[in-house]
Write a protein that holds these residues in place. Structure first.
Motif, PDB file in Angstrom:
ATOM      1  N   ILE A  79      12.896  -1.600 -13.953  1.00  0.00           N
ATOM      2  CA  ILE A  79      12.094  -1.606 -12.731  1.00  0.00           C
ATOM      3  C   ILE A  79      12.862  -0.945 -11.588  1.00  0.00           C
ATOM      4  CG2 ILE A  79      11.011  -3.095 -10.991  1.00  0.00           C
ATOM      5  CD1 ILE A  79       9.465  -2.931 -13.594  1.00  0.00           C
ATOM      6  N   GLU A  80      14.172  -1.196 -11.520  1.00  0.00           N
ATOM      7  CA  GLU A  80      14.977  -0.571 -10.464  1.00  0.00           C
ATOM      8  C   GLU A  80      14.925   0.953 -10.574  1.00  0.00           C
ATOM      9  OE1 GLU A  80      18.697  -2.411 -11.248  1.00  0.00           O
ATOM     10  OE2 GLU A  80      18.379  -4.074  -9.839  1.00  0.00           O
ATOM     11  N   HIS A  81      15.037   1.459 -11.800  1.00  0.00           N
ATOM     12  CA  HIS A  81      14.997   2.917 -11.985  1.00  0.00           C
ATOM     13  C   HIS A  81      13.591   3.457 -11.725  1.00  0.00           C
ATOM     14  CE1 HIS A  81      16.371   6.790 -13.425  1.00  0.00           C
ATOM     15  NE2 HIS A  81      15.303   6.873 -14.227  1.00  0.00           N
ATOM     16  N   ALA A  82      12.567   2.755 -12.206  1.00  0.00           N
ATOM     17  CA  ALA A  82      11.189   3.220 -11.993  1.00  0.00           C
ATOM     18  C   ALA A  82      10.832   3.231 -10.513  1.00  0.00           C
ATOM     19  CB  ALA A  82      10.215   2.332 -12.761  1.00  0.00           C
ATOM     20  N   SER A  83      11.334   2.291  -9.746  1.00  0.00           N
ATOM     21  CA  SER A  83      11.027   2.257  -8.312  1.00  0.00           C
ATOM     22  C   SER A  83      11.629   3.453  -7.592  1.00  0.00           C
ATOM     23  CB  SER A  83      11.539   0.954  -7.693  1.00  0.00           C
ATOM     24  OG  SER A  83      12.954   0.906  -7.671  1.00  0.00           O
ATOM     25  N   LEU A  84      12.744   3.964  -8.132  1.00  0.00           N
ATOM     26  CA  LEU A  84      13.380   5.134  -7.506  1.00  0.00           C
ATOM     27  C   LEU A  84      12.629   6.420  -7.845  1.00  0.00           C
ATOM     28  CD1 LEU A  84      17.163   4.325  -8.165  1.00  0.00           C
ATOM     29  CD2 LEU A  84      15.914   4.113  -6.014  1.00  0.00           C
ATOM     30  N   ILE A  85      12.290   6.611  -9.121  1.00  0.00           N
ATOM     31  CA  ILE A  85      11.662   7.875  -9.518  1.00  0.00           C
ATOM     32  C   ILE A  85      10.181   7.910  -9.157  1.00  0.00           C
ATOM     33  CG2 ILE A  85      13.317   8.192 -11.385  1.00  0.00           C
ATOM     34  CD1 ILE A  85      11.185   7.326 -13.354  1.00  0.00           C
ATOM     35  N   SER A  86       9.598   6.744  -8.783  1.00  0.00           N
ATOM     36  CA  SER A  86       8.180   6.736  -8.402  1.00  0.00           C
ATOM     37  C   SER A  86       7.963   7.106  -6.948  1.00  0.00           C
ATOM     38  CB  SER A  86       7.580   5.349  -8.665  1.00  0.00           C
ATOM     39  OG  SER A  86       8.182   4.374  -7.835  1.00  0.00           O
ATOM     40  N   LYS A  87       9.026   7.200  -6.204  1.00  0.00           N
ATOM     41  CA  LYS A  87       8.879   7.575  -4.801  1.00  0.00           C
ATOM     42  C   LYS A  87       8.433   9.032  -4.696  1.00  0.00           C
ATOM     43  CE  LYS A  87      12.338   4.302  -3.105  1.00  0.00           C
ATOM     44  NZ  LYS A  87      13.652   4.135  -2.440  1.00  0.00           N
ATOM     45  N   PRO A  88       7.585   9.361  -3.734  1.00  0.00           N
ATOM     46  CA  PRO A  88       7.082  10.734  -3.597  1.00  0.00           C
ATOM     47  C   PRO A  88       8.224  11.744  -3.504  1.00  0.00           C
ATOM     48  CG  PRO A  88       5.857   9.240  -2.172  1.00  0.00           C
ATOM     49  CD  PRO A  88       7.000   8.457  -2.734  1.00  0.00           C
ATOM     50  N   GLY A  89       8.170  12.742  -4.361  1.00  0.00           N
ATOM     51  CA  GLY A  89       9.170  13.808  -4.338  1.00  0.00           C
ATOM     52  C   GLY A  89      10.457  13.486  -5.034  1.00  0.00           C
ATOM     53  N   ALA A  90      10.608  12.273  -5.615  1.00  0.00           N
ATOM     54  CA  ALA A  90      11.882  11.889  -6.238  1.00  0.00           C
ATOM     55  C   ALA A  90      12.113  12.631  -7.546  1.00  0.00           C
ATOM     56  CB  ALA A  90      11.928  10.394  -6.461  1.00  0.00           C
ATOM     57  N   GLY A  91      11.088  12.676  -8.419  1.00  0.00           N
ATOM     58  CA  GLY A  91      11.230  13.338  -9.706  1.00  0.00           C
ATOM     59  C   GLY A  91      12.049  12.522 -10.684  1.00  0.00           C
ATOM     60  N   GLY A  92      12.161  13.028 -11.901  1.00  0.00           N
ATOM     61  CA  GLY A  92      12.926  12.355 -12.939  1.00  0.00           C
ATOM     62  C   GLY A  92      12.029  11.556 -13.861  1.00  0.00           C
ATOM     63  N   SER A  93      12.638  10.994 -14.916  1.00  0.00           N
ATOM     64  CA  SER A  93      11.898  10.192 -15.888  1.00  0.00           C
ATOM     65  C   SER A  93      12.755   9.003 -16.310  1.00  0.00           C
ATOM     66  CB  SER A  93      11.528  11.029 -17.117  1.00  0.00           C
ATOM     67  OG  SER A  93      12.700  11.296 -17.875  1.00  0.00           O
ATOM     68  N   MET A  94      12.197   8.131 -17.174  1.00  0.00           N
ATOM     69  CA  MET A  94      12.944   6.978 -17.639  1.00  0.00           C
ATOM     70  C   MET A  94      14.108   7.389 -18.537  1.00  0.00           C
ATOM     71  SD  MET A  94      11.829   4.264 -16.238  1.00  0.00           S
ATOM     72  CE  MET A  94      12.660   3.045 -17.247  1.00  0.00           C
ATOM     73  N   ASN A  95      14.032   8.610 -19.079  1.00  0.00           N
ATOM     74  CA  ASN A  95      15.143   9.072 -19.907  1.00  0.00           C
ATOM     75  C   ASN A  95      16.395   9.345 -19.092  1.00  0.00           C
ATOM     76  OD1 ASN A  95      12.512  10.137 -21.496  1.00  0.00           O
ATOM     77  ND2 ASN A  95      14.168   9.614 -22.920  1.00  0.00           N
ATOM     78  N   ASP A  96      16.248   9.380 -17.759  1.00  0.00           N
ATOM     79  CA  ASP A  96      17.404   9.578 -16.881  1.00  0.00           C
ATOM     80  C   ASP A  96      18.062   8.253 -16.497  1.00  0.00           C
ATOM     81  OD1 ASP A  96      16.801  12.322 -16.836  1.00  0.00           O
ATOM     82  OD2 ASP A  96      15.379  12.011 -15.169  1.00  0.00           O
ATOM     83  N   ILE A  97      17.548   7.127 -16.979  1.00  0.00           N
ATOM     84  CA  ILE A  97      18.065   5.827 -16.591  1.00  0.00           C
ATOM     85  C   ILE A  97      19.515   5.644 -17.025  1.00  0.00           C
ATOM     86  CG2 ILE A  97      17.330   4.668 -18.727  1.00  0.00           C
ATOM     87  CD1 ILE A  97      16.596   2.220 -17.061  1.00  0.00           C
ATOM     88  N   PRO A  98      20.361   5.090 -16.180  1.00  0.00           N
ATOM     89  CA  PRO A  98      21.741   4.796 -16.615  1.00  0.00           C
ATOM     90  C   PRO A  98      21.723   3.861 -17.827  1.00  0.00           C
ATOM     91  CG  PRO A  98      21.539   4.580 -14.226  1.00  0.00           C
ATOM     92  CD  PRO A  98      20.152   4.745 -14.766  1.00  0.00           C
ATOM     93  N   LEU A  99      22.540   4.134 -18.816  1.00  0.00           N
ATOM     94  CA  LEU A  99      22.516   3.352 -20.048  1.00  0.00           C
ATOM     95  C   LEU A  99      23.335   2.064 -19.955  1.00  0.00           C
ATOM     96  CD1 LEU A  99      22.683   6.183 -22.733  1.00  0.00           C
ATOM     97  CD2 LEU A  99      20.683   5.048 -21.748  1.00  0.00           C
ATOM     98  N   LYS A 100      24.005   1.870 -18.835  1.00  0.00           N
ATOM     99  CA  LYS A 100      24.779   0.653 -18.617  1.00  0.00           C
ATOM    100  C   LYS A 100      24.109  -0.189 -17.529  1.00  0.00           C
ATOM    101  CE  LYS A 100      28.419   1.546 -21.316  1.00  0.00           C
ATOM    102  NZ  LYS A 100      28.892   0.669 -22.408  1.00  0.00           N
ATOM    103  N   ILE A 101      23.882  -1.449 -17.825  1.00  0.00           N
ATOM    104  CA  ILE A 101      23.288  -2.367 -16.853  1.00  0.00           C
ATOM    105  C   ILE A 101      24.396  -2.934 -15.968  1.00  0.00           C
ATOM    106  CG2 ILE A 101      22.034  -4.555 -16.576  1.00  0.00           C
ATOM    107  CD1 ILE A 101      20.698  -4.007 -19.253  1.00  0.00           C
ATOM    108  N   SER A 102      24.180  -2.919 -14.669  1.00  0.00           N
ATOM    109  CA  SER A 102      25.209  -3.353 -13.727  1.00  0.00           C
ATOM    110  C   SER A 102      25.318  -4.879 -13.679  1.00  0.00           C
ATOM    111  CB  SER A 102      24.890  -2.829 -12.320  1.00  0.00           C
ATOM    112  OG  SER A 102      23.716  -3.460 -11.824  1.00  0.00           O
ATOM    113  N   ALA A 103      26.440  -5.349 -13.141  1.00  0.00           N
ATOM    114  CA  ALA A 103      26.645  -6.786 -12.967  1.00  0.00           C
ATOM    115  C   ALA A 103      25.633  -7.352 -11.978  1.00  0.00           C
ATOM    116  CB  ALA A 103      28.070  -7.052 -12.485  1.00  0.00           C
ATOM    117  N   GLU A 104      25.270  -6.544 -10.962  1.00  0.00           N
ATOM    118  CA  GLU A 104      24.291  -7.016  -9.977  1.00  0.00           C
ATOM    119  C   GLU A 104      22.938  -7.285 -10.637  1.00  0.00           C
ATOM    120  OE1 GLU A 104      22.137  -5.599  -5.788  1.00  0.00           O
ATOM    121  OE2 GLU A 104      23.609  -4.292  -6.787  1.00  0.00           O
TER     122      GLU A 104
END
Length: 797
Positions: A680-705
Motif C-alpha cells: 500500500i505504501e508503494h501503491a500510494s506513491l505511484i498512484s499520485k498524478p505524474g508519479a509513474g512506475g509500477s508494482m514491479n518497482d517496489i523495494p524487495l525489502k520491507i522496512s522496520a517501520e
C-alpha cells in the motif's frame, strides 16, 4: 420497642432452643475459638443466649448480613434476625409455666460469663466470612435467600437436630437449600456441604472419582453388589433428613459378549417426587432422573454423564446426594479432595480475573488508520467515514480485503527460505443493524464491481463478434477476469479461479452469518467438502474439486480473501454452538480478524465525499504487476517481527481455549500485514498524478517501520478478539457480565431493567443478581442508590 422505633444493633446475638445446654455451650466455645469474647446468658429455661458486643450501634443494613451469617454458621434460631428482637438480661425474671397459669413462680436469668471486649462490625464480618469460605459456603447466597433458608429449617425433620448431627451445619445448609428448592423456592439454588459446593460438572467429577475408587476396590460387578448391600439412599435420607429419591439398579449389558454384571433389578420404594436410576456402562455410572406424577410415570429419555447437564438430567441435589453416598462407601478423604479442588477454584478465579482485566484493557484500544496506513490513504478513508458518518475503522475491513485480492497470488511475503505468506485476509465487521454496512461496502468495493462489469461486457461483446465470423475463423473467447465473488456457490468460485487472469478474489458478503453458518452445516452432509477447502485456501493452497456429473476443477494456488459484517449476538450463536469445530477445534474461528468500530451517532450532515476515483487509482497501481513479486523482511524488520512473534507464542503457551490458536494464526498475519502495508505504501506513491512506475518497482525489502506498523495492527486485532470473545461466550467470563461491563463503559450506569430489556438475564430477579455480582464477585464498579427500593443500579465507576 417496635420495628419503626428501632435504630440499629449494638450487638450480635444468638439463641438455641432445640439442643441441650451442653451442645449450646459447645457452639459458644466454637465462637471463642474464632477469637470472640461473648457474654453468655442462661435464659432460665431451655436456651442459652450469646452476645457479641459491637463498639458502636450498627445500622440494620450493615448488621443484618453479618447477623444472618453468624446465625447460619452457629446453627442459631433464625428468629433472632429481627429489628425488634428482645433478648433477656441477666438478673431479670422469666415467667415460667406456673406464672402463666396465674401462679407467682418465676425463674431468674443467669449470667454464665461476661464479654471483655467490643468489636468492630467489619472485623466480625471478616472473621465470619473467612470461616464460611473455609467451609465452602456461598456467602452471598445466604443473604439473598434468607427467607428460603428460614422456611427450609422450619420444614426439616426433627431428627437432623439430634446431638449426633446437630453440629454438622454444613449439611444443614445443604438440606435447607435443597428443601427451599423443592418447596417452591423459585431461586433456591442448591448449596451443598463444604466439599460439594461446585458446578454440576465438578459434582460429576467427584462422583466419577468415587466410582473409579469403587471399581478399583471391588471390580465392576463387585462394586454394584457392594453398593447394593449397603441398603438404599432412603436409609441415608431417614438418618440425615436428606430429601428422598428413588434409587434403582438396572440390568445392563457389559462387554462385547453382552454379559450382565447382575441378573436382577433391585428397586426401593418411592420416598418423594424425584427419582434416580443408576447403572453400569463402559465402567462408569450413568444417571436418569424423572418426576413421578402418580403411578410409575416415565423415565426421562436423556442421560447425564458425570454430571454434565443435559435435558431431564439429574439435578445438582440428586448428584450431590449420590456423590456423598458413594464417597462414604469408597472410604475417600473428602477434606483432602476438597482442599485440592479449592486450590483449583482459586486458580480459576485468578484466571477469570486476568481475563476480565484483559477484556477491560482491550476494549479501550481504538486503532487510528494513520497508525498503519500512509497518511494520504488514511486521510482518504477517514474523510469518507466522516461523511457517512461512521467510525473510520469501519472502512478498514473492505479496504484490506479488496486491496489484498487485487495483489492476489502474484504477491507473497517471505520470512525465510521455505516460508512465505499469501495476501489472504478473513476479516469481519461486528456491529448492530442500520450501521451503514452496505453503503460502506459499496463505496470501497465500487472500483472492483465496475471492473467486473466491464470485463463481463467485453467478454459478451467478443463472443457476439466471434459468432458473426465463419466457424473456421472463430476463436475461443477467454473467460472474463473476476475480482468479487458474492452470492455464488463454491464450485462457481472455483471455476472463476481456474481463469489464469483471476489473480485473486474477495468473497464479499453483507451478512457473514449465512456463509459462516454453511461452514457448520457440513457435518450434516450439506457442504461437507467445502469447509476443509476453505481452511486450506486461507493458507493460499490449491483446491481440487471432483463432483459427480461435473468436470474436475483444479487450482494449484489461490488467494481468496473474505469480508463481511455480522451482529454480535448472531456471531455468538454460531460460534458457541454444539459443533466443536466452531469453537476453534479446526482453527476456523481463529482465522478471522474482527473489527468492532466505535459507535458514531448518525447526525445529519451535508458533507459530500465520493472517493471512487482515488480508490480506483490506488487499486490500479496495485494491479500493475508483471509476473510474480516476493518481498522479504529486512534485517531490522526481522528483529521486530521475531520479538512480536515470540511474545505471541509465549502468550499462547500460557492461555487456553480459542485464544491460543488465535495467537498462533496472528503470527502468520503479522507477516501478511507487513507485506500488505509495504504494498500500500508503494501503491500510494505511484498512484499520485505524474508519479509513474509500477508494482514491479517496489523495494524487495520491507522496512522496520512497516513491520512496526504491522505489529500495531496485529495488536489491535488481538484486542478486538479479547473484547469480542467474552461477549459471545467464548471465554471463562460469562457473556452477560462482559456485556454489562462493556455497556457501562459507554453510558456509566446500567439498571436491572435495561439488562432484562436487552435479554441478558432470564427474569428481573436474575437481572438484579447479575448487577449485584459485579462488585461482589468480580470487583467491578459499585451499586448506587436507586430511585426505588426494589430497583438495582450498577455504576462502572
Amino acid at each position: 420497642m417496635g420495628k419503626r422505633t428501632a435504630l440499629g444493633l449494638p450487638e450480635l446475638y444468638l439463641e438455641w432452643d432445640d439442643i441441650s445446654e451442653e451442645e449450646q455451650l459447645k457452639r459458644v466455645d466454637w465462637l471463642k475459638g474464632l477469637g470472640f469474647s461473648l457474654t453468655v446468658v442462661s435464659s432460665g429455661g431451655k436456651s442459652v443466649h450469646g452476645h457479641i458486643h459491637l463498639d458502636s450501634v450498627a445500622s440494620f443494613d450493615d448488621a443484618f448480613p453479618v447477623l444472618k451469617l453468624l446465625t447460619a454458621l452457629a446453627g442459631s434460631d433464625p428468629a433472632v434476625v429481627s429489628k425488634a428482637r428482645r433478648m433477656r438480661l441477666p438478673g431479670a425474671l422469666r415467667p415460667n409455666s406456673k406464672r402463666l397459669r396465674g401462679g407467682a413462680a418465676t425463674t431468674e436469668q443467669r449470667l454464665i460469663e461476661a464479654a471483655d471486649h467490643c468489636y468492630d462490625l467489619a472485623e466480625v464480618r471478616r472473621v465470619l466470612e473467612a470461616e464460611a469460605k473455609q467451609r465452602g459456603w456461598k456467602v452471598d447466597h445466604l443473604e439473598t435467600r434468607w427467607s428460603e433458608y428460614r422456611e427450609a429449617l422450619s420444614a426439616l425433620p426433627a431428627n437432623w437436630k439430634s446431638p449426633e448431627f446437630a453440629w454438622e451445619m454444613d449439611e444443614a445448609m445443604a438440606i435447607a437449600w435443597s428443601q427451599a428448592r423443592s418447596n417452591g423456592g423459585n431461586d433456591g439454588e442448591f448449596d451443598p456441604p463444604v466439599e460439594w459446593r461446585r458446578t454440576e460438572l465438578e459434582l460429576g467429577w467427584k462422583i466419577r472419582h468415587a466410582e473409579e475408587k469403587l471399581f478399583e476396590q471391588h471390580g465392576l460387578a463387585g462394586a454394584f453388589e457392594f453398593v447394593a448391600r449397603q441398603g438404599t439412599l432412603i436409609e441415608k435420607q431417614e438418618k440425615r433428613g436428606w430429601p428422598g429419591f428413588e434409587f434403582a439398579f438396572v440390568e445392563t449389558a457389559e462387554g462385547a459378549e453382552g454379559q450382565s454384571p447382575f441378573s436382577t433389578v433391585r428397586e426401593s420404594g418411592v420416598y418423594s417426587g424425584n427419582s434416580l436410576r443408576l447403572f453400569a456402562e463402559s465402567n462408569h455410572f450413568y444417571c436418569w432422573a424423572s418426576h413421578r406424577k402418580g403411578g410409575l410415570g416415565e423415565w426421562a429419555a436423556h442421560w447425564c454423564s458425570y454430571g454434565v447437564a443435559r435435558p431431564a438430567s439429574p439435578t445438582p441435589e440428586e448428584q450431590t446426594l449420590l456423590g456423598l453416598w458413594l464417597w462414604e462407601l469408597a472410604g475417600l478423604d473428602r477434606d483432602e479432595f476438597d482442599s485440592n479442588l479449592s486450590e483449583k477454584e482459586n486458580l480459576d478465579k485468578e484466571l477469570q480475573a486476568e481475563q476480565l482485566d484483559r477484556f477491560e484493557n482491550a476494549k479501550k484500544d481504538c486503532l487510528q488508520l494513520r497508525e498503519v496506513l500512509p497518511t494520504s490513504v488514511a486521510e482518504l478513508l477517514s474523510t469518507r467515514a466522516k461523511a457517512f458518518p461512521i467510525s473510520e475503522l469501519a472502512m478498514l475491513p473492505p479496504f484490506l480485503s479488496a486491496s489484498a485480492s487485487i495483489l492476489g497470488r502474484r504477491y507473497r511475503t517471505k520470512v525465510k527460505v521455505g516460508y512465505t505468506e499469501p495476501m489472504v485476509f478473513w476479516i469481519g465487521r461486528v456491529g448492530g443493524a442500520s450501521e451503514m454496512k452496505t453503503p460502506v461496502s459499496r463505496q470501497v468495493l465500487a472500483p472492483l464491481n465496475k471492473w467486473d462489469e466491464l470485463s463481463d461486457q467485453i467478454e459478451k461483446e467478443e463472443k457476439a463478434r466471434q459468432e458473426d465470423l465463419p466457424k473456421d475463423q472463430q476463436k475461443k473467447v477467454p473467460a472474463a477476469r473476476q475480482r468479487i465473488a458474492s452470492d455464488t456457490t463454491f464450485e462457481g468460485m472455483a471455476k472463476s479461479l481456474t481463469n489464469p487472469m483471476t489473480f485473486g478474489l474477495v468473497m464479499a458478503r453483507d451478512e457473514l452469518s449465512a456463509w459462516i453458518g454453511s461452514m457448520d452445516a457440513y457435518r450434516k452432509g450439506g457442504a461437507a467438502k467445502d469447509r476443509p477447502q476453505w481452511l486450506s485456501m486461507w493458507s493460499g493452497e490449491g483446491i481440487d474439486i471432483t463432483r459427480s456429473g461435473a468436470d474436475r476443477l483444479i487450482v494449484s494456488e489461490t488467494a481468496v480473501s473474505v469480508y463481511g459484517s455480522i451482529q454480535q449476538d448472531t456471531l455468538g450463536g454460531i460460534l458457541s454452538g454444539e459443533d466443536a469445530a466452531s469453537r476453534g477445534g479446526d482453527g476456523f474461528w481463529s482465522r478471522f480478524l474482527w473489527v468492532i468500530p466505535p459507535y458514531v451517532f448518525p447526525a445529519a450532515n451535508r458533507d459530500e465525499s465520493d472517493i471512487t476515483p482515488e480508490l480506483t487509482r490506488i487499486y490500479s497501481s496495485l494491479d500493475q504487476i508483471s509476473g510474480e513479486i516476493e518481498v522479504e523482511l529486512s534485517e531490522d524488520a526481522w528483529h521486530v517481527f521475531a520479538k512480536a512473534a515470540d511474545e505471541f507464542s509465549m502468550e499462547a503457551a500460557q492461555c487456553g481455549g480459542v485464544r491460543s490458536p488465535y495467537l498462533g494464526k496472528l503470527r502468520g498475519y503479522l507477516v501478511r500485514f507487513a507485506g500488505w502495508i509495504h504494498a500500500i505504501e508503494h501503491a500510494s506513491l505511484i498512484s499520485k498524478p505524474g508519479a509513474g512506475g509500477s508494482m514491479n518497482d517496489i523495494p524487495l525489502k520491507i522496512s522496520a517501520e512497516s513491520m512496526e506498523r504491522a505489529v500495531r495492527m496485529a495488536q489491535y486485532f488481538l484486542n478486538s478478539f479479547d473484547t469480542l470473545a467474552p461477549q459471545i461466550g467464548m471465554s471463562d467470563i460469562p457473556a452477560s457480565v462482559a456485556k454489562v461491563i462493556e455497556l457501562g463503559g459507554r453510558q456509566e450506569k446500567v439498571t436491572a431493567r435495561e439488562v432484562l430489556r436487552r435479554r441478558w438475564a432470564s427474569d428481573a430477579k436474575a437481572a438484579k443478581e447479575l448487577l449485584l455480582s459485579l462488585p461482589k464477585q468480580y470487583g467491578r464498579g459499585r451499586i448506587i442508590p436507586a430511585p426505588r427500593a426494589d430497583q438495582v443500579v450498577w455504576s462502572a465507576s
